[in-house]
Write a protein that holds these residues in place. Structure first.
Motif, PDB file in Angstrom:
ATOM      1  N   ARG A  17      56.112  26.034  61.642  1.00 63.03           N
ATOM      2  CA  ARG A  17      55.292  27.226  61.854  1.00 63.03           C
ATOM      3  C   ARG A  17      53.901  26.970  61.304  1.00 63.03           C
ATOM      4  O   ARG A  17      53.753  26.690  60.117  1.00 63.03           O
ATOM      5  CB  ARG A  17      55.891  28.427  61.119  1.00 63.03           C
ATOM      6  CG  ARG A  17      56.855  29.246  61.931  1.00 63.03           C
ATOM      7  CD  ARG A  17      58.178  28.545  62.069  1.00 63.03           C
ATOM      8  NE  ARG A  17      59.203  29.418  62.616  1.00 63.03           N
ATOM      9  CZ  ARG A  17      60.459  29.048  62.725  1.00 63.03           C
ATOM     10  NH1 ARG A  17      60.829  27.833  62.377  1.00 63.03           N
ATOM     11  NH2 ARG A  17      61.350  29.898  63.216  1.00 63.03           N
ATOM     12  N   LYS A  43      51.185  30.302  64.895  1.00 63.09           N
ATOM     13  CA  LYS A  43      52.101  31.435  64.853  1.00 63.09           C
ATOM     14  C   LYS A  43      51.566  32.571  63.989  1.00 63.09           C
ATOM     15  O   LYS A  43      52.167  33.637  63.910  1.00 63.09           O
ATOM     16  CB  LYS A  43      53.467  30.995  64.338  1.00 63.09           C
ATOM     17  CG  LYS A  43      54.179  30.005  65.252  1.00 63.09           C
ATOM     18  CD  LYS A  43      54.625  30.672  66.546  1.00 63.09           C
ATOM     19  CE  LYS A  43      55.428  29.718  67.430  1.00 63.09           C
ATOM     20  NZ  LYS A  43      54.584  28.651  67.994  1.00 63.09           N
ATOM     21  N   GLY A  44      50.454  32.323  63.327  1.00 64.58           N
ATOM     22  CA  GLY A  44      49.923  33.363  62.478  1.00 64.58           C
ATOM     23  C   GLY A  44      48.461  33.147  62.176  1.00 64.58           C
ATOM     24  O   GLY A  44      47.909  32.084  62.456  1.00 64.58           O
ATOM     25  N   GLU A  97      57.758  36.926  58.909  1.00 67.55           N
ATOM     26  CA  GLU A  97      57.593  37.189  60.345  1.00 67.55           C
ATOM     27  C   GLU A  97      57.675  35.909  61.162  1.00 67.55           C
ATOM     28  O   GLU A  97      58.382  35.840  62.154  1.00 67.55           O
ATOM     29  CB  GLU A  97      56.248  37.881  60.597  1.00 67.55           C
ATOM     30  CG  GLU A  97      56.192  39.310  60.103  1.00 67.55           C
ATOM     31  CD  GLU A  97      57.040  40.257  60.951  1.00 67.55           C
ATOM     32  OE1 GLU A  97      56.840  40.276  62.175  1.00 67.55           O
ATOM     33  OE2 GLU A  97      57.920  40.948  60.389  1.00 67.55           O
ATOM     34  N   THR A  98      56.933  34.907  60.735  1.00 73.71           N
ATOM     35  CA  THR A  98      56.906  33.676  61.520  1.00 73.71           C
ATOM     36  C   THR A  98      58.253  32.973  61.489  1.00 73.71           C
ATOM     37  O   THR A  98      58.666  32.378  62.476  1.00 73.71           O
ATOM     38  CB  THR A  98      55.813  32.719  61.013  1.00 73.71           C
ATOM     39  OG1 THR A  98      55.946  32.568  59.606  1.00 73.71           O
ATOM     40  CG2 THR A  98      54.437  33.280  61.309  1.00 73.71           C
ATOM     41  N   ASN A 149      60.976  34.390  61.497  1.00 74.72           N
ATOM     42  CA  ASN A 149      61.819  35.134  62.426  1.00 74.72           C
ATOM     43  C   ASN A 149      61.380  34.954  63.877  1.00 74.72           C
ATOM     44  O   ASN A 149      61.835  35.660  64.766  1.00 74.72           O
ATOM     45  CB  ASN A 149      61.813  36.625  62.087  1.00 74.72           C
ATOM     46  CG  ASN A 149      62.690  36.918  60.888  1.00 74.72           C
ATOM     47  OD1 ASN A 149      63.672  36.215  60.661  1.00 74.72           O
ATOM     48  ND2 ASN A 149      62.332  37.937  60.117  1.00 74.72           N
ATOM     49  N   GLY A 150      60.485  34.015  64.089  1.00 78.35           N
ATOM     50  CA  GLY A 150      60.069  33.735  65.452  1.00 78.35           C
ATOM     51  C   GLY A 150      58.959  34.629  65.960  1.00 78.35           C
ATOM     52  O   GLY A 150      58.592  34.577  67.120  1.00 78.35           O
ATOM     53  N   LYS A 151      58.456  35.464  65.095  1.00 79.44           N
ATOM     54  CA  LYS A 151      57.382  36.346  65.531  1.00 79.44           C
ATOM     55  C   LYS A 151      56.017  35.742  65.215  1.00 79.44           C
ATOM     56  O   LYS A 151      55.910  34.678  64.628  1.00 79.44           O
ATOM     57  CB  LYS A 151      57.515  37.713  64.847  1.00 79.44           C
ATOM     58  CG  LYS A 151      58.788  38.434  65.238  1.00 79.44           C
ATOM     59  CD  LYS A 151      58.862  39.789  64.568  1.00 79.44           C
ATOM     60  CE  LYS A 151      60.213  40.455  64.855  1.00 79.44           C
ATOM     61  NZ  LYS A 151      60.419  41.627  63.987  1.00 79.44           N
ATOM     62  N   THR A 152      55.020  36.460  65.602  1.00 81.48           N
ATOM     63  CA  THR A 152      53.653  36.040  65.316  1.00 81.48           C
ATOM     64  C   THR A 152      53.063  37.037  64.341  1.00 81.48           C
ATOM     65  O   THR A 152      53.264  38.239  64.489  1.00 81.48           O
ATOM     66  CB  THR A 152      52.832  36.034  66.617  1.00 81.48           C
ATOM     67  OG1 THR A 152      53.414  35.098  67.514  1.00 81.48           O
ATOM     68  CG2 THR A 152      51.392  35.637  66.349  1.00 81.48           C
ATOM     69  N   TYR A 153      52.383  36.533  63.338  1.00 83.42           N
ATOM     70  CA  TYR A 153      51.800  37.450  62.369  1.00 83.42           C
ATOM     71  C   TYR A 153      50.284  37.336  62.362  1.00 83.42           C
ATOM     72  O   TYR A 153      49.722  36.267  62.176  1.00 83.42           O
ATOM     73  CB  TYR A 153      52.331  37.183  60.960  1.00 83.42           C
ATOM     74  CG  TYR A 153      51.794  38.186  59.965  1.00 83.42           C
ATOM     75  CD1 TYR A 153      52.468  39.372  59.731  1.00 83.42           C
ATOM     76  CD2 TYR A 153      50.592  37.966  59.300  1.00 83.42           C
ATOM     77  CE1 TYR A 153      51.968  40.324  58.856  1.00 83.42           C
ATOM     78  CE2 TYR A 153      50.070  38.908  58.420  1.00 83.42           C
ATOM     79  CZ  TYR A 153      50.768  40.075  58.208  1.00 83.42           C
ATOM     80  OH  TYR A 153      50.269  41.007  57.345  1.00 83.42           O
ATOM     81  N   SER A 190      52.554  40.426  76.374  1.00 89.30           N
ATOM     82  CA  SER A 190      53.432  40.272  75.237  1.00 89.30           C
ATOM     83  C   SER A 190      52.545  40.211  74.002  1.00 89.30           C
ATOM     84  O   SER A 190      51.411  40.612  74.029  1.00 89.30           O
ATOM     85  CB  SER A 190      54.257  39.006  75.372  1.00 89.30           C
ATOM     86  OG  SER A 190      53.424  37.887  75.165  1.00 89.30           O
ATOM     87  N   ARG A 191      53.095  39.668  72.947  1.00 86.91           N
ATOM     88  CA  ARG A 191      52.312  39.579  71.730  1.00 86.91           C
ATOM     89  C   ARG A 191      51.136  38.632  71.911  1.00 86.91           C
ATOM     90  O   ARG A 191      50.076  38.867  71.409  1.00 86.91           O
ATOM     91  CB  ARG A 191      53.211  39.105  70.574  1.00 86.91           C
ATOM     92  CG  ARG A 191      52.531  39.121  69.240  1.00 86.91           C
ATOM     93  CD  ARG A 191      52.398  40.548  68.754  1.00 86.91           C
ATOM     94  NE  ARG A 191      51.564  40.604  67.567  1.00 86.91           N
ATOM     95  CZ  ARG A 191      51.998  41.004  66.395  1.00 86.91           C
ATOM     96  NH1 ARG A 191      53.219  41.434  66.239  1.00 86.91           N
ATOM     97  NH2 ARG A 191      51.199  41.007  65.361  1.00 86.91           N
TER      98      ARG A 191
END
Lengths: 213, 213
Positions: free
Chosen positions: A81, A103-104, A121-122, A124-128, A143-144
DNA sequence: TAAAAACTAGTGGTTTTCCACGATATCTTA
DNA sequence: TAAGATATCGTGGAAAACCACTAGTTTTTA
């Protein structure tokens, strides 16, 4: 799930590295692992087989464009990440970094609380993204971050095999399909990625992480 | 034998100069003497009759080739020990520098211990190379850095255009070459990257950063 | 200066890609 | 259940890629 995650910083200013390091002393579950002032040092570390979960990457290194670096690192280590550190929060810069695999996005004077939040967050596969960072509204709607074309199951399978340097005939044999069918899937891959030929397809796939997960 | 030796750094990045300077505060017998960001400044210093024992020379100065510079300085000041600073540790680069009079080779993130060791060795007339540097090309497998095949000028040009989704004919037209010639270059690109087809070539190029610099 | 490397270009192939169509079957979901 | 997306396969053809050679010229390097 792992209990702790390893965190590294790549920034040519020793000061920033120290700052992050001391911040992370307040977060035992995210131990500061290593600081690098050059890409080469970072490369050497990874090449030696060490593991790393998160990299905090300065967007403006001495001679290098941090976003390009991000892209390169992302291609080589898709599971790492990458969170960009920058005081420049212009939307297009942020978008660019996200497209290249970041990713962030955090400012350099980040707080410990936000740092931890970004890590969670990252992971967990999300983008922060830092609160102050706003993407252009029109680009935000999908999307995001990216509007990656959606590939069907078969298209993904075919694409994976193309990536392995297999010809249409070989892919057809492997998937127990007619070559015609494979050609159809190829054609739709080109169309979805706006590629003229397989070169564009491969570039698109690698650069945008089309095949990830 | 002298008790202390004077050390100078020639590097266009002030950061590196500062880094070395602060490192040397831990070595009283090797006092940091002067830092120069340009060759001209360095020349002026020597022309004024000052003495110098060791020069740490960046291999990649702003506009100049550090190795050529090394040769020039070495011819003018044969007794000055020149130690190259570089993150590029490719055998041919190292060999080249040694031939042009360099006495040592160190990465920029060198430790104080190694710096002192390098000083001692070179002052004793020996050559000091950082441990990761191997002069034997066949040993590069053990090096921590990936081996990148060396592409010729034409091969790079062709590869760039392939990356732009151009066909052999289009590339030939653009470079004013016969398609046959372009094909020859393609073939040697495949061979150098062990690719079966253009897919492998693109993957190799993007993943290993073959086309960088 | 001689050898090596790079650059050039060719012949004569085979294989693969890419294109433009059309067409049926199955699966998903509004 | 009807529409739409997905998956399947076909024909025929043009373009491009790829292969295995040979070989002369120029540039670089030892």
């Amino acid at each position: 799930m792992k209990k702790t995650y390893s965190i590294a910083v790549l920034d040519d200013h020793a000061l920033i590295i120290e700052a992050i390091k001391s911040l992370l002393q307040g977060a035992p579950d995210f131990p500061f692992t290593e600081g690098f002032q050059t890409y080469e040092a970072f490369q050497a570390y990874l090449a030696s087989g060490k593991e790393l979960d998160i990299l905090l990457l300065d967007i403006q290194l001495e001679n290098q464009d941090g976003i390009k670096l991000c892209e390169k690192i992302h291609l080589q280590h898709p599971n790492l990440r990458i969170i960009m550190l920058s005081s420049n929060t212009q939307p297009h810069v942020v978008m660019d970094a996200l497209k290249k695999g970041a990713k962030g996005f955090l400012p350099k004077n980040v707080s410990l609380a936000e740092l931890k939040e970004a890590f969670r967050e990252t992971l967990n596969g999300k983008t922060y993204l830092h609160k102050d960072i706003s993407l252009i509204p029109s680009e935000r709607k999908t999307s995001r971050f990216d509007y990656l074309p959606k590939l069907t199951r078969r298209e993904k399978e075919v694409l994976k095999l193309i990536l392995e340097e297999m010809t249409t005939t070989e892919i057809a044999e492997k998937l127990f399909l007619s070559p015609s069918t494979v050609e159809t899937h190829r054609a739709s891959l080109f169309s979805k990625t706006n590629s003229k030929n397989v070169v564009g397809l491969i570039k698109y796939t690698l650069e945008k992480g089309l095949l990830e997960d």
